[in-house]
Each structure stands twice: as structure tokens, then as C-alpha cells.
Motif scaffolding. Sequence first.
Motif, mmCIF file in Angstrom:
data_model
loop_
_atom_site.group_PDB
_atom_site.id
_atom_site.type_symbol
_atom_site.label_atom_id
_atom_site.label_comp_id
_atom_site.label_asym_id
_atom_site.label_seq_id
_atom_site.Cartn_x
_atom_site.Cartn_y
_atom_site.Cartn_z
ATOM 1 N N CYS A 109 0.857 -1.184 0.000
ATOM 2 C CA CYS A 109 0.000 0.000 0.000
ATOM 3 C C CYS A 109 0.895 1.237 0.000
ATOM 4 C CB CYS A 109 -0.885 0.041 1.244
ATOM 5 S SG CYS A 109 -2.462 -0.790 1.047
ATOM 6 N N VAL A 110 0.659 2.146 -0.908
ATOM 7 C CA VAL A 110 1.411 3.395 -0.973
ATOM 8 C C VAL A 110 0.494 4.513 -0.483
ATOM 9 C CG1 VAL A 110 2.668 4.990 -2.456
ATOM 10 C CG2 VAL A 110 2.743 2.528 -2.920
ATOM 11 N N ARG A 141 3.847 6.956 3.830
ATOM 12 C CA ARG A 141 4.001 5.657 4.493
ATOM 13 C C ARG A 141 3.832 4.564 3.452
ATOM 14 N NH1 ARG A 141 0.171 6.111 8.390
ATOM 15 N NH2 ARG A 141 -1.431 5.814 6.783
ATOM 16 N N VAL A 142 4.568 3.472 3.636
ATOM 17 C CA VAL A 142 4.406 2.282 2.811
ATOM 18 C C VAL A 142 4.077 1.112 3.723
ATOM 19 C CG1 VAL A 142 5.558 0.641 1.278
ATOM 20 C CG2 VAL A 142 5.952 3.083 0.995
ATOM 21 N N LEU A 147 10.003 1.234 -2.438
ATOM 22 C CA LEU A 147 9.482 2.553 -2.106
ATOM 23 C C LEU A 147 9.508 2.781 -0.600
ATOM 24 C CD1 LEU A 147 6.396 2.720 -4.502
ATOM 25 C CD2 LEU A 147 8.767 3.400 -4.921
ATOM 26 N N SER A 148 9.724 4.049 -0.202
ATOM 27 C CA SER A 148 9.754 4.371 1.224
ATOM 28 C C SER A 148 9.304 5.808 1.448
ATOM 29 C CB SER A 148 11.167 4.167 1.799
ATOM 30 O OG SER A 148 12.096 5.031 1.160
ATOM 31 N N SER A 149 9.062 6.133 2.702
ATOM 32 C CA SER A 149 8.597 7.474 3.068
ATOM 33 C C SER A 149 9.542 8.537 2.532
ATOM 34 C CB SER A 149 8.495 7.586 4.585
ATOM 35 O OG SER A 149 7.571 6.664 5.098
ATOM 36 N N GLY A 150 8.961 9.596 1.974
ATOM 37 C CA GLY A 150 9.747 10.699 1.447
ATOM 38 C C GLY A 150 10.027 10.596 -0.039
ATOM 39 N N ASN A 180 -3.440 1.012 -3.256
ATOM 40 C CA ASN A 180 -3.071 -0.368 -2.930
ATOM 41 C C ASN A 180 -2.504 -0.948 -4.219
ATOM 42 O OD1 ASN A 180 -3.047 -3.174 -2.331
ATOM 43 N ND2 ASN A 180 -4.645 -2.851 -0.798
ATOM 44 N N ALA A 181 -1.180 -0.866 -4.361
ATOM 45 C CA ALA A 181 -0.565 -0.871 -5.680
ATOM 46 C C ALA A 181 -0.261 -2.245 -6.251
ATOM 47 C CB ALA A 181 0.719 -0.045 -5.644
#
Length: 327
Positions: free
Chosen positions: A164-165, A250-251, A228-231, A207-208
Amino acid sequence: MQKIYFLAVPFDKNLVTLALESGVDGLIVEDERVESVRQLGRTEVLPVSSLTTVCLESKADEEHAVACLRSGGKVVLRAGWEIIPVENILAQADKLGVEVASLDQARLAAGILEHGVDWLLVLPQAATELKSIVAEIKLSQGVYELSRAVVTEVRPVGLGHRVCVDTLSMLRKGQGMLVGNGSAFTFLVHAETENNPYVAARPFRVNAGAVHAYAIMPGDRTNYLQELSSGDEVLVVGHDGRTSLATIGRVKVEVRPMLLVRARVDTPEGPREGAVFLQNAETIRLTRPGGEPVSVVSLREGDEILVRLDTAGRHFGMRISEDIKEA
């Protein structure tokens, strides 16, 4: 991506506040105002005396601008510039800025020689359009060509880790992320903009898909969803192909039941096929050609959805020329 500065000369507290809230990269203020304005936010603040302002009226003015740029000066062309002289300068030096007094002028400057000028100085008379200028110039990544694909298979495949992204932005109906098993065929996975009887809408979320999937990113790059990560900035794509940037807040990676979705596009060169793994839940949706979200639970063979076709071949997310097949 062009930087955007706002000219707050003469000083106007309301316009400075507007510029900061709009997300400009910097403010240009009177020399004596620099320190006080710097205390208002973590935004670059420059004295107006640091700029070399050039009014293009002759070939000598072009040559003067080039010389100043090559010597490290911060050069801005006064409003009234024309495209051909700007192209001449850009062909010889970079880091050029131009004054703009409207959104149309900003669009024009951003597209000169495809790359555009390096930065824009928005004049006070364009304050009413400032938010639109920032949104379009800084957030847009152009327009992608999307294709209609026909769903050929939808079936459960057991458990898997899905991503989830959650972004810092409120996405709209028709928007989502391009995700797929391969970079050459990606599906427009719709954001969770819709309510249902059991779960409220979460329009900030896409929800990728499964951890191994490719996501199309800004700058013509790809990332595995697991990376992928925050920021990080992600690419948001609308059903009309228009793009924008969103920052990840948030991921969430969790084990969930998954579905395999396959689709086909019939092109003049022959059929193109692709696949994506998505969570098996009503809230996960793909996108119909008109922009309507369609739940993977109700998706059927023969349904039409939006996808993006590209050439295969990526190395660490960068496009390469390579004989490759992704299935």
C-alpha cells in the motif's frame, strides 16, 4: 524540473505568505528583508541585488547574458523576452531564469527547447495564478499515452506480500499509479477514492500490488514496489494521461490473498499482453477508459481497462536498449 521563485518586491506580507504556502522554491526580496523572511519557513530567500537582470533588446544583450551565466551569475531575463533569443542563450549556457507574469508564460518558458529554462521568477502581478503555476510546472510530468486493454484472465493465486502506498496528497477519481509485472505493460491501479459499505474511502492511498511489481516513477524511471519508502516521490497518473507528483508518507507491506490479472492490447504490430498481481479485495480497483474505477472482485474477462504500453528494458530503474522479455 524548473525551480520557481517569487518576486516579493516591493515587500507585501500577504504575498510572501501566499508564496510560501504555494510551495515555491525561493523568494526574492529587498536586501534588508532577507533575514526576517528566512525566519518564516525553510525556503531559499535571496536578495534582489544577487540577480543580474537582462532586458533582451539586441544581440549584445544575449551575449551579456551568456557571459554573466558563464561567470556564475544568477541571470534572469526581464518580462518581454522572446523565444528565439532565449533559445540562443540556452544553447550556450545553463542556469538561466526568466520573469513570468502569467501561467501561460510559465508554460511557454518551461517548454523552450523541450528542456525549458532552469528557473522561473514569478512576478507579483501573477500572484493569483501562483498556485496553478507551481502545481503545473513543478508537479506535472507531462501527459502519458494510455491504451485500452481487454481483460483476458482474473484468478486467485494464493497469498503474497502486497504494497500500500500512502501519499501526502488527496487523489481524485480517475487517478492512480501505473504498476505491472513488466515495465512495458503497466496497469492504471486506481486510488482508494471510493466508499463501500464496510470501508471508508482513503483517497491518499494506492493499494498498488505485489512487492515484485514495477511502478512507473517520475523522470522515466521504474522502481520495484518493495523499494518505495517514506519521502520518495511517486508518479500519479490520471485516466486522461495527465501526471503529477505525490510524496509518500508511508508504505505498508502485508501478506494478503492475491489475484492475477492479465490483459491484452491489439496493436498494429500485433497483440501485446501484460499481467499484474493485486490484492483480492473489493477496495482494490483498476481504471476503466472513462476514468471510472472497477473493483478487481467484479472484474471479468472482456472488460476494458486502461494500461500503458512501453518498450521493455530497465537496469536499476533506468531505460536501456536491450533484447528482453518480461512475462
